[in-house]
Design a protein around this motif. Structure first.
Motif, PDB file in Angstrom:
ATOM      1  N   PHE A  42     -10.219 -36.836  12.084  1.00 18.77           N
ATOM      2  CA  PHE A  42      -9.366 -37.963  12.500  1.00 18.77           C
ATOM      3  C   PHE A  42      -8.142 -37.362  12.879  1.00 18.77           C
ATOM      4  N   LYS A  43      -7.514 -36.605  12.304  1.00 15.89           N
ATOM      5  CA  LYS A  43      -6.161 -36.088  12.427  1.00 15.89           C
ATOM      6  C   LYS A  43      -6.319 -35.265  13.899  1.00 15.89           C
ATOM      7  N   ALA A  44      -7.549 -34.571  14.295  1.00 23.68           N
ATOM      8  CA  ALA A  44      -7.403 -33.842  15.450  1.00 23.68           C
ATOM      9  C   ALA A  44      -7.538 -34.911  16.535  1.00 23.68           C
ATOM     10  N   GLN A  45      -8.209 -35.987  16.355  1.00 28.31           N
ATOM     11  CA  GLN A  45      -8.600 -37.007  17.413  1.00 28.31           C
ATOM     12  C   GLN A  45      -7.326 -37.832  17.607  1.00 28.31           C
ATOM     13  N   THR A  46      -6.421 -38.212  16.609  1.00 27.84           N
ATOM     14  CA  THR A  46      -5.288 -39.008  16.798  1.00 27.84           C
ATOM     15  C   THR A  46      -4.089 -38.709  16.492  1.00 27.84           C
ATOM     16  N   GLY A  47      -3.886 -37.487  15.968  1.00 29.73           N
ATOM     17  CA  GLY A  47      -2.446 -37.030  15.720  1.00 29.73           C
ATOM     18  C   GLY A  47      -1.899 -37.406  14.294  1.00 29.73           C
ATOM     19  N   GLU A  48      -2.568 -38.462  13.756  1.00 34.88           N
ATOM     20  CA  GLU A  48      -2.258 -38.828  12.477  1.00 34.88           C
ATOM     21  C   GLU A  48      -3.178 -38.705  11.302  1.00 34.88           C
ATOM     22  N   VAL A 187       5.694 -54.467  18.928  1.00 37.89           N
ATOM     23  CA  VAL A 187       6.098 -53.955  17.631  1.00 37.89           C
ATOM     24  C   VAL A 187       5.323 -52.622  17.123  1.00 37.89           C
ATOM     25  N   THR A 188       4.729 -52.153  18.381  1.00 35.68           N
ATOM     26  CA  THR A 188       4.145 -50.753  18.212  1.00 35.68           C
ATOM     27  C   THR A 188       4.796 -49.863  19.356  1.00 35.68           C
ATOM     28  N   GLU A 189       5.122 -48.619  18.790  1.00 39.37           N
ATOM     29  CA  GLU A 189       5.722 -47.791  19.893  1.00 39.37           C
ATOM     30  C   GLU A 189       4.778 -47.271  20.756  1.00 39.37           C
ATOM     31  N   ALA A 190       5.089 -47.004  22.167  1.00 38.26           N
ATOM     32  CA  ALA A 190       4.570 -46.994  23.420  1.00 38.26           C
ATOM     33  C   ALA A 190       3.492 -46.063  22.936  1.00 38.26           C
ATOM     34  N   GLY A 191       3.825 -44.811  22.260  1.00 45.76           N
ATOM     35  CA  GLY A 191       2.956 -43.657  22.058  1.00 45.76           C
ATOM     36  C   GLY A 191       1.863 -43.863  21.096  1.00 45.76           C
ATOM     37  N   ASN A 192       1.795 -44.875  20.278  1.00 45.87           N
ATOM     38  CA  ASN A 192       0.858 -45.279  19.344  1.00 45.87           C
ATOM     39  C   ASN A 192      -0.270 -46.691  19.907  1.00 45.87           C
ATOM     40  N   CYS A 193       0.215 -47.147  20.983  1.00 45.94           N
ATOM     41  CA  CYS A 193      -0.927 -48.239  21.481  1.00 45.94           C
ATOM     42  C   CYS A 193      -2.300 -47.758  21.486  1.00 45.94           C
TER      43      CYS A 193
END
Length: 278
Positions: A42-48, A187-193
């Motif tokens: 999950f972290k590798a695919q989403t960065g979170e 409400v969501t930062e552009a990089g997290n859409c």
């Protein structure tokens, strides 16, 4: 792009059960993986991290509901996502640098900087202007090929060109192109859409990355104009149209757009914005 279907299934599961007690163990088990392997995937695919993703999305969904359910008590909205009154205010302030009450009030500022077309302001329409473009009707389900994107909407035209080229062999005379959205960029930062590029296909499509976009009762806004005005159209639906009607957002279904015409040179577009309601 999120290429792992397991991660996509996990994201769908999280969004469907966001108001429940979610754990790494529960989500990993749903995807039939060990929690250790799935945590890394999950972290590798989403960065979170998965926990970070859940925490962020819960706060963002609560912020969205602060603006679309303006008469509902703030403490109730926070409680929906597992927060006590004091914890919710602290977590919200840490994320948005303001209290939930201030955020709700600021959401109704009718002219703010556009999140994608920078240095331009967006303006909502009046209720009468919007009402003339909205029809509440039943929309069919759509079986689609999809690719999930995680990041900014900027550069969307390039992404669409690559998508169409990649799946060109599945194009038919009646193919429709859709975009499914999971976030409000206010409400969501552009990089997290999070959003899906989609095209309709038949039941016999052999690809793994197919799914069904659920239709049903929707407020369908007929948009015609430059792409930069789509954001204002969405905000008009959220801030002007919805509060003046007896409808509520159906949180169990996703928002999506159905494209009818796109001019890549002038950025002129014709599309239906489909807002699931009940």
């Amino acid at each position: 792009m999120i290429t792992s279907e397991a991660v996509n299934r996990a994201i769908d599961y999280i969004l469907e059960h966001l108001e429940e007690n979610l754990s790494l163990e529960r989500v990993a088990a749903h995807c039939h993986f060990s929690k250790y392997y799935f945590s890394r995937l999950f972290k590798a695919q989403t960065g979170e991290s998965l926990y970070g993703f859940i925490k962020r999305v819960r706060l963002e969904q609560s912020a969205f509901r602060l603006k679309t359910e303006k008469d509902r008590p703030i403490t109730e909205i926070g409680a929906d996502y597992g927060y006590s009154s004091s914890n919710y205010s602290s977590a919200f302030r840490l994320r948005y640098q303001m209290t939930p009450m201030s955020f709700r009030g600021q959401s109704y500022d009718r002219s703010m900087e556009h999140p994608f077309f920078h240095h331009e302001n967006w303006h909502v329409e009046t209720f009468d202007e919007c009402r003339g473009k909205v029809m509440v009707r039943n929309v069919p389900d759509f079986r689609v090929i999809y690719e999930r994107r995680f990041g900014s909407y900027e550069g969307l035209s390039v992404q669409w060109n690559r998508f169409v080229e990649k799946y060109g062999e599945y194009l038919a005379e009646n193919t429709l192109f859709l975009e499914r959205t999971y976030d409000d960029p206010a409400v969501t930062e552009a990089g997290n859409c999070l959003y899906d590029l989609c095209m309709t296909v038949g039941e016999d499509c052999p690809l793994e990355n197919t799914t069904v976009i659920q239709g049903g009762k929707c407020a369908v806004y007929g948009f015609k104009g430059h792409a930069k005005y789509i954001y204002a159209a969405y905000q008009t639906l959220f801030l002007v149209w919805l509060p003046r009607t007896d409808y509520q957002l159906d949180q169990s279904r996703s928002l999506f757009d159905i494209y009818h015409a796109v001019d890549s040179d002038t950025w002129y577009m014709e599309l239906d914005i489909c807002l699931p309601v009940k």
